[in-house]
Write a protein that holds these residues in place. Structure first.
Motif, PDB file in Angstrom:
ATOM      1  N   GLY A 197       0.825  -1.208   0.000  1.00  0.00           N
ATOM      2  CA  GLY A 197       0.000   0.000   0.000  1.00  0.00           C
ATOM      3  C   GLY A 197       0.852   1.246   0.000  1.00  0.00           C
ATOM      4  O   GLY A 197       0.332   2.357   0.020  1.00  0.00           O
ATOM      5  N   TYR A 198       2.199   1.090  -0.031  1.00  0.00           N
ATOM      6  CA  TYR A 198       3.096   2.239   0.103  1.00  0.00           C
ATOM      7  C   TYR A 198       3.130   3.103  -1.164  1.00  0.00           C
ATOM      8  O   TYR A 198       3.185   2.586  -2.289  1.00  0.00           O
ATOM      9  N   GLY A 199       3.203   4.395  -0.964  1.00  0.00           N
ATOM     10  CA  GLY A 199       3.232   5.414  -2.018  1.00  0.00           C
ATOM     11  C   GLY A 199       3.754   4.971  -3.364  1.00  0.00           C
ATOM     12  O   GLY A 199       2.994   4.683  -4.287  1.00  0.00           O
ATOM     13  N   GLY A 200       5.083   4.925  -3.500  1.00  0.00           N
ATOM     14  CA  GLY A 200       5.684   4.653  -4.799  1.00  0.00           C
ATOM     15  C   GLY A 200       5.326   3.293  -5.372  1.00  0.00           C
ATOM     16  O   GLY A 200       5.451   3.062  -6.578  1.00  0.00           O
ATOM     17  N   ASN A 201       4.846   2.379  -4.525  1.00  0.00           N
ATOM     18  CA  ASN A 201       4.435   1.058  -5.005  1.00  0.00           C
ATOM     19  C   ASN A 201       2.960   1.022  -5.394  1.00  0.00           C
ATOM     20  O   ASN A 201       2.546   0.129  -6.132  1.00  0.00           O
ATOM     21  N   GLY A 205      -0.111   6.625 -10.313  1.00  0.00           N
ATOM     22  CA  GLY A 205       0.113   7.792 -11.167  1.00  0.00           C
ATOM     23  C   GLY A 205       1.530   8.340 -11.005  1.00  0.00           C
ATOM     24  O   GLY A 205       2.048   8.996 -11.907  1.00  0.00           O
ATOM     25  N   LYS A 206       2.136   8.070  -9.868  1.00  0.00           N
ATOM     26  CA  LYS A 206       3.383   8.736  -9.501  1.00  0.00           C
ATOM     27  C   LYS A 206       4.587   8.087 -10.188  1.00  0.00           C
ATOM     28  O   LYS A 206       4.843   8.323 -11.364  1.00  0.00           O
ATOM     29  N   LYS A 207       5.347   7.243  -9.514  1.00  0.00           N
ATOM     30  CA  LYS A 207       6.576   6.722 -10.109  1.00  0.00           C
ATOM     31  C   LYS A 207       6.277   5.741 -11.253  1.00  0.00           C
ATOM     32  O   LYS A 207       6.966   5.742 -12.276  1.00  0.00           O
ATOM     33  N   CYS A 208       5.232   4.917 -11.084  1.00  0.00           N
ATOM     34  CA  CYS A 208       4.957   3.877 -12.087  1.00  0.00           C
ATOM     35  C   CYS A 208       4.546   4.509 -13.412  1.00  0.00           C
ATOM     36  O   CYS A 208       5.104   4.180 -14.468  1.00  0.00           O
ATOM     37  N   GLU A 226      11.163  13.206 -15.942  1.00  0.00           N
ATOM     38  CA  GLU A 226      12.312  13.209 -15.035  1.00  0.00           C
ATOM     39  C   GLU A 226      11.927  13.278 -13.558  1.00  0.00           C
ATOM     40  O   GLU A 226      10.885  13.823 -13.202  1.00  0.00           O
ATOM     41  N   HIS A 227      12.829  12.768 -12.718  1.00  0.00           N
ATOM     42  CA  HIS A 227      12.668  12.799 -11.258  1.00  0.00           C
ATOM     43  C   HIS A 227      13.231  14.136 -10.758  1.00  0.00           C
ATOM     44  O   HIS A 227      14.301  14.183 -10.160  1.00  0.00           O
ATOM     45  N   MET A 228      12.507  15.216 -11.058  1.00  0.00           N
ATOM     46  CA  MET A 228      13.021  16.566 -10.803  1.00  0.00           C
ATOM     47  C   MET A 228      11.978  17.452 -10.139  1.00  0.00           C
ATOM     48  O   MET A 228      10.789  17.369 -10.457  1.00  0.00           O
ATOM     49  N   PRO A 248      18.369  12.219  -6.046  1.00  0.00           N
ATOM     50  CA  PRO A 248      17.743  10.931  -5.732  1.00  0.00           C
ATOM     51  C   PRO A 248      16.745  11.046  -4.579  1.00  0.00           C
ATOM     52  O   PRO A 248      16.682  12.070  -3.891  1.00  0.00           O
ATOM     53  N   SER A 249      15.995   9.978  -4.360  1.00  0.00           N
ATOM     54  CA  SER A 249      14.961   9.944  -3.332  1.00  0.00           C
ATOM     55  C   SER A 249      15.535  10.356  -1.977  1.00  0.00           C
ATOM     56  O   SER A 249      16.610   9.896  -1.582  1.00  0.00           O
ATOM     57  N   ALA A 250      14.784  11.218  -1.294  1.00  0.00           N
ATOM     58  CA  ALA A 250      15.170  11.716   0.042  1.00  0.00           C
ATOM     59  C   ALA A 250      16.528  12.427   0.024  1.00  0.00           C
ATOM     60  O   ALA A 250      17.317  12.295   0.954  1.00  0.00           O
ATOM     61  N   ASP A 277       7.759  19.235  -6.761  1.00  0.00           N
ATOM     62  CA  ASP A 277       8.813  18.789  -5.839  1.00  0.00           C
ATOM     63  C   ASP A 277       9.347  17.395  -6.156  1.00  0.00           C
ATOM     64  O   ASP A 277      10.202  16.904  -5.431  1.00  0.00           O
ATOM     65  N   ASP A 278       8.850  16.730  -7.236  1.00  0.00           N
ATOM     66  CA  ASP A 278       9.305  15.345  -7.438  1.00  0.00           C
ATOM     67  C   ASP A 278       9.407  14.928  -8.904  1.00  0.00           C
ATOM     68  O   ASP A 278      10.292  14.160  -9.245  1.00  0.00           O
ATOM     69  N   ILE A 279       8.490  15.411  -9.738  1.00  0.00           N
ATOM     70  CA  ILE A 279       8.452  14.922 -11.116  1.00  0.00           C
ATOM     71  C   ILE A 279       8.285  16.101 -12.071  1.00  0.00           C
ATOM     72  O   ILE A 279       7.546  17.046 -11.792  1.00  0.00           O
ATOM     73  N   ALA A 365       8.821   8.094   6.974  1.00  0.00           N
ATOM     74  CA  ALA A 365       7.459   8.590   7.221  1.00  0.00           C
ATOM     75  C   ALA A 365       7.180   9.721   6.233  1.00  0.00           C
ATOM     76  O   ALA A 365       8.073  10.489   5.893  1.00  0.00           O
ATOM     77  N   ARG A 366       5.945   9.802   5.753  1.00  0.00           N
ATOM     78  CA  ARG A 366       5.620  10.754   4.681  1.00  0.00           C
ATOM     79  C   ARG A 366       4.351  11.532   5.004  1.00  0.00           C
ATOM     80  O   ARG A 366       3.495  11.080   5.767  1.00  0.00           O
ATOM     81  N   PHE A 367       4.214  12.698   4.383  1.00  0.00           N
ATOM     82  CA  PHE A 367       2.960  13.441   4.402  1.00  0.00           C
ATOM     83  C   PHE A 367       2.416  13.509   2.979  1.00  0.00           C
ATOM     84  O   PHE A 367       3.185  13.464   2.013  1.00  0.00           O
ATOM     85  N   ALA A 427      16.343   5.859   3.106  1.00  0.00           N
ATOM     86  CA  ALA A 427      15.243   5.004   3.561  1.00  0.00           C
ATOM     87  C   ALA A 427      14.030   5.022   2.633  1.00  0.00           C
ATOM     88  O   ALA A 427      13.037   4.357   2.904  1.00  0.00           O
ATOM     89  N   ALA A 428      14.111   5.759   1.521  1.00  0.00           N
ATOM     90  CA  ALA A 428      12.967   5.814   0.605  1.00  0.00           C
ATOM     91  C   ALA A 428      12.731   4.470  -0.092  1.00  0.00           C
ATOM     92  O   ALA A 428      11.646   4.206  -0.594  1.00  0.00           O
ATOM     93  N   ALA A 429      13.779   3.635  -0.139  1.00  0.00           N
ATOM     94  CA  ALA A 429      13.622   2.278  -0.676  1.00  0.00           C
ATOM     95  C   ALA A 429      14.121   1.299   0.379  1.00  0.00           C
ATOM     96  O   ALA A 429      14.967   1.651   1.208  1.00  0.00           O
ATOM     97  N   PRO A 445      15.969   4.048 -10.134  1.00  0.00           N
ATOM     98  CA  PRO A 445      14.796   3.205  -9.859  1.00  0.00           C
ATOM     99  C   PRO A 445      13.610   3.482 -10.787  1.00  0.00           C
ATOM    100  O   PRO A 445      12.581   2.811 -10.656  1.00  0.00           O
ATOM    101  N   PHE A 446      13.711   4.470 -11.666  1.00  0.00           N
ATOM    102  CA  PHE A 446      12.507   4.970 -12.332  1.00  0.00           C
ATOM    103  C   PHE A 446      12.537   5.002 -13.850  1.00  0.00           C
ATOM    104  O   PHE A 446      11.520   5.295 -14.476  1.00  0.00           O
ATOM    105  N   CYS A 447      13.692   4.730 -14.468  1.00  0.00           N
ATOM    106  CA  CYS A 447      13.736   4.808 -15.929  1.00  0.00           C
ATOM    107  C   CYS A 447      13.106   3.539 -16.502  1.00  0.00           C
ATOM    108  O   CYS A 447      13.541   2.436 -16.184  1.00  0.00           O
TER     109      CYS A 447
HETATM  110  C1  SPV Z   1      10.794   8.599  -3.872  1.00  0.00           C
HETATM  111  O1  SPV Z   1      11.084   7.542  -3.281  1.00  0.00           O
HETATM  112  O2  SPV Z   1      11.561   9.113  -4.722  1.00  0.00           O
HETATM  113  C2  SPV Z   1       9.537   9.312  -3.556  1.00  0.00           C
HETATM  114  C3  SPV Z   1       8.548   8.625  -2.736  1.00  0.00           C
HETATM  115  O3  SPV Z   1       9.324  10.406  -4.057  1.00  0.00           O
HETATM  116  S1  SPV Z   1       7.669   7.443  -3.687  1.00  0.00           S
HETATM  117  O4  SPV Z   1       6.488   8.075  -4.237  1.00  0.00           O
HETATM  118  O5  SPV Z   1       7.311   6.387  -2.777  1.00  0.00           O
HETATM  119  O6  SPV Z   1       8.504   6.959  -4.765  1.00  0.00           O
END
Ligand code: SPV
Ligand code: GTP
Ligand code: MN
Length: 584
Positions: A197-201, A205-208, A226-228, A248-250, A277-279, A365-367, A427-429, A445-447
């Motif tokens: 159930g975790y965010g990036g997994n 819509g986000k990383k995937c 890009e992860h920017m 990179p993450s965190a 702030d991320d993409i 931990a995330r918000f 700790a993001a992964a 982790p994202f390409c």
């Molecule tokens: C990352 O790990 O780069 C994040 C959090 O931005 S997540 O959405 O879980 O990938």
């Protein structure tokens, strides 16, 4: 609610037949829907209401203790040809991957509701935006997707108009790490995610979608996913310039995107605006410049370390309508992590706080919060044409070797700087933390395709008529002998951004070194900064021996991608290595 789009209706039917939910709910994205989902989650224990006086509309979610981060070893890119996924990805043949994960989906939604979540990545009316539909059995995922994307009726209307969308199928499953997979089928514009159930997994819509699937599409269509972060900086003359930065993450994207400049800068009239702030999705405009949109509508940010001192803008947006995941809790129902005042009464697992069990908040931990709640949010984040980018900044967490900032000499060198990036893991992964690894353009982790072709794609933007951004590299994380950070970071990073923009304008000086242009102390605005001169010497030094070793490692890393690596990049690496000379 249902849909006029036959392909979508059929897919939802097919998924329902496989997963056998008790009910199907089409999300419209309305406030009423959100409130009723929240009420149901408070009832089930998925969410805990926080103190309504200090944090109205805020909730705490405690995940399963084994489901707290992205799982890179269980994340696959499933292309027909393994070489198309590249050595940078775990690969599985599409048919095998479907068979494996469909077996897990079989009957998995019995007793649950299947939510259909139409979403748009980017402003609804932007030609740069792309849509998707996530099917999930997790109301927590729905609540997060509502904050992170343009979710609901407007997205569905665009999908019905366009007829195409990325398909994402998600189930929380039983959260068994042995039955957890995050699979991508770029050739089918499809994602299947099971067991987390975790965010990036799970927020597909986000990383995937916005990185792995989108990077594949971007390569075919001539743009960049890009992860920017994207940040706007208005100077005292009233001119706003935009910078996109890949860490990179965190490693500091959220913080840089929301930076508050030091007082002297604010007094002089500088102001910073947040676009993303991320993409970042970028493409060349008619004038040859790169234009960028933030495909997201919210922030899924790292909580620990977010404080009144480091990131006041973030704190100001987190006092209402936010979801906190795996933070600690005070006795009066407020969220807690290292950096906040007060004391925790409960840790992230809900146990009475005991320092023997580690920090109250999980390190990852995330918000989750709507972007518009950030005081520095810019309405340009809704500009359908995007914002023009003047500088691209790469960066990582490097306790040694890498200077505070340097400038690549041209686009080709900049692509090499990005391709050669490395950073200490966070700790993001799941997995070890603090280990230096190569993380090209913060996209390891994202390409969604072979890095060799990704580097070639980056190089391809250098063509007649292009007015490309200058490329820089920064490192906020250099440490002294005592193990403490040498650079104050956070708001003071404005001093580095000012130098970067002045380099773009041609008004700042630098030392030309083999690795690029490095500012001398007199080139940086250090007014009001209590920094020992010795620290600055270390932050701005170029250690030729160390860099010879680094470039040797970069060369070996590039070679590991084989024959698809562009010769131009190898030549560039040889040029820099040559400029560094041989050891004395
Ligand atoms: C990352 O790990 O780069 C994040 C959090 O931005 S997540 O959405 O879980 O990938
Ligand atoms: P993802 O959301 O995982 O992609 O991360 P991010 O790149 O947005 O990282 P974020 O800004 O959330 O920062 C992660 C951690 O690094 C936080 O604990 C921050 O407090 C810390 N951090 C951010 N910027 C700086 C800085 O300039 N200096 C130091 N020392 N730490 C920083
Ligand atoms: Mn990220």
């Amino acid at each position: 609610m249902t849909t006029t789009l036959a392909t979508l209706a059929r897919w939802v039917d097919d998924v329902a037949r496989l997963t056998r939910p008790d009910a199907i709910h089409w999300c419209d994205g309305s406030d009423a829907e959100a409130r009723s989902l929240e009420a149901a989650m408070r009832e089930s224990g998925d969410l805990i209401a926080l103190n309504p006086d200090s944090h109205p509309g805020c909730h705490l979610h405690r995940s399963h203790p084994s489901d707290v981060a992205r799982v890179e070893h269980l994340t696959f890119v499933c292309t027909t040809d393994a070489d198309d996924a590249g050595p940078n990805n775990h690969w599985m043949a599409p048919a095998d991957a479907h068979a494996k994960i469909d077996a897990l989906f079989d009957g998995c939604m019995q007793g649950r509701t299947l939510y259909v979540v139409p979403y748009c990545m980017g402003p609804i009316d932007s030609p740069l935006s792309r849509c998707g539909v996530e099917i999930s059995d997790s109301p927590y995922v729905v609540a997060n997707m509502r904050l992170m994307t343009r979710m609901g009726a407007a997205a569905l209307a665009r999908i019905e108009r366009e007829g195409t969308f990325v398909r994402g199928l998600h189930s929380t499953g039983e959260l068994d790490p042995a039955r957890r997979f995050i699979m991508h089928f770029p050739e089918e514009l499809t994602i299947k995610s099971f067991g987390s159930g975790y965010g990036g997994n799970a927020l597909l819509g986000k990383k995937c979608h916005a990185l792995r699937i989108a990077s594949h599409q971007a390569r075919q269509e001539g743009w960049l996913a890009e992860h920017m972060l994207i940040v706007g900086i208005r100077n005292p003359a009233g001119v706003t310039r935009y910078i996109a930065a890949a860490f990179p993450s965190a490693c500091g994207k959220t913080n840089l995107a929301m930076l508050i400049p030091p007082k002297a800068y604010r007094d002089a009239g500088w102001e910073v605006f947040t676009i993303g702030d991320d993409i970042c999705w970028m493409q060349p405009g008619a004038d040859g410049r790169l234009y960028a949109i933030n495909p997201e509508a919210g922030y899924f940010g790292v909580a620990p370390g977010t404080s009144a001192k480091t990131n006041p803008n973030a704190l100001a947006m987190l006092d209402r309508n936010a979801i906190f995941t795996n933070v600690g809790l005070t006795a009066d129902g407020q969220p807690w992590w290292d950096g906040l005042p007060g004391v925790p009464a409960f840790d992230w697992q809900g146990r009475p706080y005991d320092p023997a069990n580690g920090p109250a908040a999980h390190a990852n931990a995330r918000f989750t919060v709507s972007a518009r709640q950030c005081p520095s949010w810019s309405p340009e984040a809704e500009n359908p044409h995007g914002v023009p980018i003047d500088a691209i900044v790469f960066g990582g967490r490097r306790e040694s070797l890498v200077p505070l900032v340097f400038e690549a000499r041209d686009w080709t060198h900049g692509v090499l700087v990005g391709a050669g990036m490395a950073s200490e893991t966070t700790a993001a992964a799941t997995g070890a933390v603090g280990v230096v690894r190569r993380d090209p353009m913060a996209m390891k982790p994202f390409c969604g395709y072979n890095f060799a072709e990704y580097f070639a794609h980056w190089l391809s933007f250098d063509r007649p008529g292009a007015k490309l951004p200058k490329i820089f590299h920064v490192n906020w994380f250099r440490k002294g002998d005592d193990g403490a950070f040498l650079w104050p970071g956070f708001g003071d990073n404005m001093r580095v951004l000012e130098w970067i923009l002045a380099r773009c304008a041609g008004t700042a000086g630098a030392d030309r070194t083999p690795i690029g242009a490095v500012p001398r102390a007199q080139d940086l605005n250090l007014d009001g900064l209590a920094l020992p001169p010795a620290a600055l010497d270390v932050l701005l030094e170029v250690d030729a021996d160390g860099w010879r070793e680094e470039m040797h490692a970069v060369g070996a890393y590039l070679a590991s991608f084989g024959a698809r690596v562009p010769q131009r990049l190898l030549d560039e690496a040889a040029r820099v290595a040559g400029a560094l000379g041989t050891a004395a």
